[in-house]
Design an enzyme around this catalytic site. Structure first.
Site, PDB file in Angstrom:
ATOM      1  N   CYS A   1       0.940  -1.249   0.005  1.00 38.65           N
ATOM      2  CA  CYS A   1      -0.022   0.033  -0.016  1.00 38.65           C
ATOM      3  C   CYS A   1       0.916   1.418   0.079  1.00 38.65           C
ATOM      4  O   CYS A   1       0.646   2.196  -0.676  1.00 38.65           O
ATOM      5  CB  CYS A   1      -0.787   0.022   1.080  1.00 38.65           C
ATOM      6  SG  CYS A   1      -0.155  -0.302   2.823  1.00 38.65           S
ATOM      7  N   PHE A   2       1.937   1.413   0.789  1.00 38.80           N
ATOM      8  CA  PHE A   2       2.589   2.717   1.093  1.00 38.80           C
ATOM      9  C   PHE A   2       3.458   2.777  -0.361  1.00 38.80           C
ATOM     10  O   PHE A   2       3.719   3.769  -1.030  1.00 38.80           O
ATOM     11  CB  PHE A   2       3.713   2.411   2.098  1.00 38.80           C
ATOM     12  CG  PHE A   2       3.309   2.702   3.378  1.00 38.80           C
ATOM     13  CD1 PHE A   2       2.733   3.830   3.496  1.00 38.80           C
ATOM     14  CD2 PHE A   2       3.324   1.692   4.417  1.00 38.80           C
ATOM     15  CE1 PHE A   2       2.298   4.380   4.841  1.00 38.80           C
ATOM     16  CE2 PHE A   2       3.021   2.021   5.699  1.00 38.80           C
ATOM     17  CZ  PHE A   2       2.408   3.483   5.938  1.00 38.80           C
TER      18      PHE A   2
END
Length: 342
Positions: free
Chosen positions: A147-148
């Protein structure tokens, strides 16, 4: 129109719930299996109350008995690699949402995840459509990005590919859902409410993933530093990308136009008009990545802001986008919903 059969392995967590939420209205999908060892036989709404009217129950079939066109593996890191080979042997195409197959260098995985990889011979395509769309189309195994990583890469690609910077510092703020469905001391409400908490300050395991992907572009040796922070919101990742321009004759307008041109054909990357600042509230529940707030200070420091929903573009939505590409569906199918503002 014929539909493909889908299996969601490890469907009890947030990413499994999001996969169901998005796929139940997908025009080309039949959800055949939603698995959970602990919750076998229960209605999915027992764990995902937003799916009250969805007629699905958790099951726990043997891996060799899974018969599906595509398998979404939403299992934890280390668990997924044990089962993915069986799904591939069954003839399924697999989209893995763990970190188990994201690295071309297995030694990097073992170092940063502290897990011995038991299937280093299996190769996957890194599932960032903005980077690998054509490779995704023919892949049998997709490693869905972290996600990051998604917000970081999308905020960086144009300036890295055009060799405008050689060092990037990424400061990301993440909602608590990124910690997963099981509560921990860090995600306990009294700990994270009214608080901002940096963690894994120089050693977050998404760091090498960002570095590996960005070093496929430009000069191939961009330096990347990354620090995540937990903030008291449920969904979203806001990434502030700091870098220093290598050229003196580049303006803010030049950078903005570069991003707008670079992403003009991407269905889920929105370079905001008039360079507005991205907001978590603008992307919540959507598969969009917003980019904006592009600024230059008087010492040539460039700032670029990106915002995504960590559970959608940062996980389940991007996985479905990859599925759409793999099966030659409309890339936006099942993903056209806009953000839930406010």
């Amino acid at each position: 129109m014929s539909k493909i059969d889908v299996a969601i392995i490890g469907a009890s967590g947030y990413t499994g719930g999001e996969l169901m939420r998005l796929l139940i209205n997908h025009p080309n999908v039949n959800i055949k299996y939603v698995t959970s060892r602990k919750n076998k036989g229960e209605d999915v709404s027992n764990l995902h109350p937003n799916l009250e009217d969805v007629d699905l129950k958790f099951s726990n079939p043997n891996p060799e008995d899974i018969d599906a066109d595509v398998v979404f593996s939403a299992l934890p890191h280390g668990a997924s690699m044990k089962l993915v080979p069986q799904y591939l042997e069954n003839g399924s195409r697999v989209i893995d949402l763990s970190g188990d197959f994201r690295f071309s260098n297995i030694e990097d995985y073992e170092k940063w995840y502290n897990i011995k990889h038991i299937h280093p011979e299996i190769e996957a395509v890194f599932g960032s459509p903005e980077i690998n769309r054509e490779k995704i189309r023919d892949a049998t195994l997709i490693a869905n990005p972290g996600c990051f990583v998604t917000g970081a890469i999308l905020s960086s690609l144009p300036i890295v590919e055009n060799e405008l910077v050689d060092r990037i510092i990424l400061d990301s703020k993440s909602g608590v859902s990124g910690a997963g469905v099981n509560p921990t001391a860090s995600s306990h409400y009294p700990t994270c409410a009214d608080n901002i908490k940096p963690y894994s300050i120089t050693n977050h395991r998404h760091t090498p993933e960002i570095r590996e992907q960005l070093r496929n572009f430009g000069s191939g040796n961009v330096k990347v530093s990354f620090t995540p922070h937990l903030v008291p919101v449920i969904r979203g990742i806001l990434t502030t990308n700091h870098s220093f321009l290598l050229k003196d004759d580049v303006s803010v307008d030049d950078i903005y136009n570069l991003y707008a041109e670079y992403y003009k054909d991407e269905p889920f990357v929105q370079v905001l008009k008039d360079n507005k600042i991205p907001l978590l509230a603008s992307v919540r529940g959507s598969n969009n990545c917003q980019i904006g707030g592009i600024s230059l200070d008087d010492e040539d420091q460039l700032v670029v802001i990106s915002a995504i929903d960590n559970l959608v573009k940062g996980a389940s939505g991007q996985a479905i986008q990859n599925m759409n590409i793999m099966f030659n569906f409309d890339e936006t199918a099942g993903l056209k919903n806009v953000g839930l503002y406010p």
